[in-house]
Design an enzyme around this catalytic site. Structure first.
Site, PDB file in Angstrom:
ATOM      1  N   HIS A 376     -71.903 103.752 -59.636  1.00  0.00           N
ATOM      2  CA  HIS A 376     -70.973 103.080 -60.546  1.00  0.00           C
ATOM      3  C   HIS A 376     -71.222 101.598 -60.713  1.00  0.00           C
ATOM      4  CE1 HIS A 376     -67.991 106.156 -61.631  1.00  0.00           C
ATOM      5  NE2 HIS A 376     -68.390 106.734 -60.510  1.00  0.00           N
ATOM      6  N   LYS A 567     -57.905  94.596 -67.743  1.00  0.00           N
ATOM      7  CA  LYS A 567     -58.851  95.211 -66.814  1.00  0.00           C
ATOM      8  C   LYS A 567     -58.730  94.450 -65.504  1.00  0.00           C
ATOM      9  CE  LYS A 567     -62.174  94.330 -69.833  1.00  0.00           C
ATOM     10  NZ  LYS A 567     -63.111  95.435 -69.877  1.00  0.00           N
ATOM     11  N   ARG A 568     -59.349  94.956 -64.426  1.00  0.00           N
ATOM     12  CA  ARG A 568     -59.329  94.198 -63.186  1.00  0.00           C
ATOM     13  C   ARG A 568     -59.858  92.785 -63.430  1.00  0.00           C
ATOM     14  NH1 ARG A 568     -58.021  96.871 -58.312  1.00  0.00           N
ATOM     15  NH2 ARG A 568     -58.387  94.814 -57.449  1.00  0.00           N
ATOM     16  N   LYS A 573     -66.415  90.190 -65.406  1.00  0.00           N
ATOM     17  CA  LYS A 573     -65.747  90.642 -66.636  1.00  0.00           C
ATOM     18  C   LYS A 573     -65.392  89.458 -67.545  1.00  0.00           C
ATOM     19  CE  LYS A 573     -63.787  94.862 -64.521  1.00  0.00           C
ATOM     20  NZ  LYS A 573     -64.091  95.961 -65.467  1.00  0.00           N
ATOM     21  N   THR A 675     -64.508 101.782 -69.498  1.00  0.00           N
ATOM     22  CA  THR A 675     -63.833 102.897 -70.172  1.00  0.00           C
ATOM     23  C   THR A 675     -62.642 102.378 -70.967  1.00  0.00           C
ATOM     24  OG1 THR A 675     -62.622 103.291 -68.114  1.00  0.00           O
ATOM     25  CG2 THR A 675     -64.502 104.739 -68.588  1.00  0.00           C
ATOM     26  N   LYS A 679     -60.950 103.596 -74.760  1.00  0.00           N
ATOM     27  CA  LYS A 679     -59.535 103.843 -75.102  1.00  0.00           C
ATOM     28  C   LYS A 679     -59.137 103.015 -76.313  1.00  0.00           C
ATOM     29  CE  LYS A 679     -58.819 104.104 -70.151  1.00  0.00           C
ATOM     30  NZ  LYS A 679     -58.396 103.269 -68.999  1.00  0.00           N
TER      31      LYS A 679
END
Ligand SMILES: *Cc1c(COP(=O)(O)O)cnc(C)c1O
Length: 834
Positions: A376, A567-568, A573, A675, A679
């Site tokens: 992952h 998101k986290r 990110k 992901t 969505k």
């Protein structure tokens, strides 16, 4: 009215045939009242919220249990191959709405509740999320279970029943505070305890070698401290197909209520305390996303899950086949969700050899033919390594087996590349420089017949870098399985308005065949349809605006562009890049540069790992910037920023239908797939993103014209290593320099001088791995294109429709079909109809 359920003996003695439960409003209402009044002992007059929810859940659970039994019997009787999804995380969220949708009981239940003066939507809000995961990896496992049940594939999820799931995030004085999530406080109506399938788990002790009755040398693991693993089953319904699969979650308990030896010695309290220690193992989920922390309790959790699950599968095999394991690998497959459950490799070897008497080669054939590994992440801080001394103390027999696996593997390497000792050192499962450590990812690769990444770019990078040596040795073992999400939860259930509009135009088959959404493409040119589409988005934005007002105290105007990044919180990110852009917009407003302005409401949300100082500092920055921006009269009607606390599955169900713009802005090469991006796309948001993870495939599917691309490529990011000069970038970009000056000058931290200095230093460091400054200019340019596009409502709505229309590939049904075609090879087994 239902007749009285009258059990009677059927053909098979001991089994009862029970008439099916009512699937209409009357049946639901009757059963609800029975549970509420009789089972839970409450009267109408004294409605306590969670009892209303519990009764409703029990009504649905009964209807699931009928189908559950039939599904499991069909699997049993067909003697089919089965797969087991081993994961330390299952981020399930709420179950009630999902059960209503999949059983087709939404209408009947709403009517039943209405008749009782209750509102079904309000009842659903009473359920707490099952937050047994951190983020993407855990939510992927949940989407996969939904798809397996919908595709009628015999797949069981195995996980841990954490007493405390992901912490609840509260904000105090602009900081994240963590609160324990005691999600089981009011009981869990969805689970069924199965004490009859409890298994013993060993820790510590030593190996004892002895000569068996066959004259061979055998090992047994002795002098251990044991705990008991008790399974709790949760039903996983397929979409309106009669199938209900199982998520089996293990809880740790003490071996005996009282340890008699200690009791006799007078150590009553110590004996009771031992019970407490055993239960620690499944007490709490580790809240680190994409980073390991090397704690012994975490290794205990990992082994506990692996051993309990394998023993459970082997018990069922032995019940049917005795001690003959010849056909085992043809009938069983284990998918490892990252390296977390990789103890399953040496544990299966141990069970087959030490408990069932198989030889090494036979056990190895079975292990390597049943294990499959999903990677992952490429981030080095996430790669699990366990110190050999800790591993050996906790799991001595497993360490011996790992050494033997490695010795045989090293022989294979040296016969392929004779004399290449440097390569042997590189590839060894046991890292020898410094404190010796077990490299769990290498163990997983060596022992699996399949190794996959989770998006095309990620799988390619795995082969080129992390696993390059292994790819040279076994190229056929490596493959890609691009992630997906379930359209039942992420469209049908969370976006009923859009679902109804799509149904009207192209029919309802998209729920189980998302590629059908391509039929929406032609509607993008239909002005009336676009108006309907826009109306739905605005209604969804209204609901999100209400949530933001309530949870953040910030007013979002639905006529503005809703720009969302949830998101986290992680440096890779790049929530920071998003904040720099907001500061830049604020700076433009303050400079009067507001011709042709597109009003924006920027929403950022996500949890930081409690020990991740920089991530927590970024949250403080978002909140501090929001405070300045939202309270400056100059920004009225032009710009809003809000930080949404406690981002979780049930929040995303409100957020993703309402977003106009989806922020997917990670440094290229760092986000394995993502992901959240999928969505948002399904719900008609347009992506501003880098060429990273599944963004690349999203852009391929929808076309470059309907995607806002920016930033360096993964190759350019890699090439920048050692040549990165953020000071020069800032010096040559006036607007970035102004943003950095606002940050440095304390404009957002007047009462706490220096608060954001570490953030400035991170951006200005030539060692910044995330290259935030490098992508600023192209990000701002992409955002200008976004603003211009949003001002043209017809054009924007067209792009929105085209995004939904092109999202078919990102259904987890497609992902699971890929896993099944290439790795699992399971047959579809429809549930029995009675
Ligand atoms: C989908 C989802 C994620 C994953 O989001 P990414 O943007 O892919 O990191 C994390 N948390 C929750 C609650 C989700 O629903």
């Amino acid at each position: 009215m239902n007749t009285v359920n009258k059990p009677f003996l059927a053909k098979h003695p001991g089994t009862m045939k029970i008439p099916p439960l009512g699937m209409n409003a009357i049946g639901v209402e009757e059963d609800f009242c029975r549970y509420f009044n009789h089972t839970l002992g409450w009267e109408k007059a004294s409605v306590s919220s969670h009892h209303v929810y519990s009764s409703c859940a029990l009504v649905l659970r009964d209807r699931l249990v009928e189908r559950w039994r039939r599904t499991q019997r069909a699997y049993d009787e067909s003697d089919c191959k089965q797969a087991y999804y081993l994961s330390l995380e299952f981020l399930m969220g709420r179950a009630l709405g999902n059960a209503l949708l999949n059983l087709d009981l939404e209408g009947a239940s709403a009517e039943a509740m209405r008749n009782l003066g209750l509102d079904l939507e309000e009842v659903q809000e009473l359920e707490s999320d099952a937050g047994l995961g951190n983020g993407g990896l855990g939510r992927l496992a949940a989407c996969f279970l939904d798809s397996c049940a919908t595709l009628q594939l015999p797949v069981t999820g195995y996980g841990i029943r954490y007493e405390y799931g992901m912490f609840r995030q509260k904000l105090e004085h602009g900081r994240q505070m963590e609160e324990p999530d005691h999600w089981l406080r009011n009981g869990n109506p969805w689970e069924i305890e199965r004490p009859e399938f409890a298994v013993n788990i060993q820790f510590g002790g030593r190996s004892d070698f002895y000569t068996g009755s066959d004259g061979g040398l055998h090992a047994r693991w002795v002098d251990t401290q044991d705990v008991v693993a008790v399974p709790y089953d949760m039903p996983i319904p397929g979409y309106r197909n009669g199938t209900v699969n199982t998520l089996r979650l293990w809880k740790a308990t003490a071996t005996e209520e009282f340890n008699l030896d200690e009791f006799n010695a007078g150590s009553y309290t110590e004996a009771v305390a031992a019970k407490n220690a055993a239960e620690h193992i499944t007490m709490v989920l580790y809240p680190n996303d994409a980073s390991e922390n090397g704690k012994e309790l975490r290794l205990r959790q990992q082994y506990f899950l692996a051993s309990a699950s394998l023993q459970d599968v082997l018990r069922q095999w032995v019940n049917k086949n005795g001690n003959d394991f010849t056909g085992f690998a043809e009938k069983n497959c284990f998918q490892l969700n990252d390296t977390h459950p990789t103890c399953a490799v040496p544990e299966l070897m141990r069970l087959l050899m030490d408990e069932h008497g198989l030889g090494w080669d036979e056990a190895w054939d079975i292990t390597s033919n049943t294990m499959a590994y999903t990677n992952h992440t490429l981030l080095p801080e996430a790669l699990e390594r366990w110190p050999v001394h800790m591993f050996g103390r906790l799991l001595p027999r497993l360490l011996e087996i790992i050494y033997e696996i490695n010795a045989r593997f090293m022989e294979e390497v040296s016969s392929r590349w004779p004399g290449d000792t440097e390569r042997e050192r590189r590839m060894s499962i046991v890292e020898e420089c410094g404190v010796p450590q077990i490299r769990m990812a290498y163990l997983a690769v060596v022992a699996s017949h399949s190794v996959n990444g989770v998006a095309a770019l990620h799988s390619k990078l795995l082969q080129q870098h992390l696993f390059h040596d292994f790819f040279e040795l076994w190229p056929a073992r490596f493959n890609n399985k691009t992630n997906g999400v379930t359209p039942r939860r992420w469209m049908a259930s969370s976006n009923p308005l859009l679902s109804a509009l799509i149904d009207q135009s192209i029919g309802d088959a998209w729920r189980t065949d998302l590629s059908r959404l391509t039929a929406l493409r032609e509607f993008a040119d239909d002005k009336k349809f676009r108006a309907e589409w826009y109306k739905v988005k605005q209604a969804n934005k209204q609901k999100l605006a209400e949530m933001v007002a309530k949870d953040c105290g910030v007013e979002f105007d639905t006529s503005a562009l809703f720009d969302v990044q949830v998101k986290r919180i992680h440096e890779y990110k790049r929530q920071l890049l998003n904040v720099l852009h907001v500061i830049h917009l604020y700076d433009r407003i303050k400079s009067g540069d507001i011709a042709d302005w597109t009003p924006r409401c920027v929403l950022i949300g996500g949890k930081a790992a409690p020990g991740y100082i920089m991530a927590k500092r970024i949250i403080r920055l978002v909140i501090a910037v929001a405070d300045v921006v939202n309270h400056d009269p100059a920004t009225k009607g032009l710009l809003r920023l809000a930080f949404l606390p406690d981002y979780r599955v049930s929040a995303m169900e409100v957020i993703c239908p309402a977003a106009d713009l989806s922020e997917q802005i990670s440094t290229a090469g760092k986000e394995a797939s993502g992901t959240g991006n999928m969505k948002f796309m399904m719900n008609g948001a347009i992506t501003v993103g880098t060429l990273d993870g599944a963004n690349i495939e999203i852009r391929e599917e929808v076309g470059a014209e309907s995607f806002f691309l920016f930033g360096l490529t993964a190759e350019q990011v890699e090439a920048a290593h050692g040549h990165y000069d953020p000071a020069a970038i800032v010096a040559s970009d006036k607007e970035l320099a102004r943003v950095m000056h606002l940050l440095e000058s304390g404009h957002f931290n007047l009462f706490e001088p220096g608060l954001f200095d570490p953030v400035v230093q991170a951006i200005m460091s030539p060692q910044d791995p995330w290259l935030t400054a490098a992508d600023f200019r192209s990000y701002v340019l992409a955002q200008q294109k976004v603003s211009a596009a949003y001002r043209d409502r017809e054009r924007w709505t067209r792009m929105s429709i085209l995004n939904t229309a092109a999202s078919g590939k990102f259904s987890s049904d497609r992902t699971i079909q890929d896993y099944n075609r290439d790795i699992w090879h399971l047959l579809q087994v429809p549930a029995h109809v009675e």
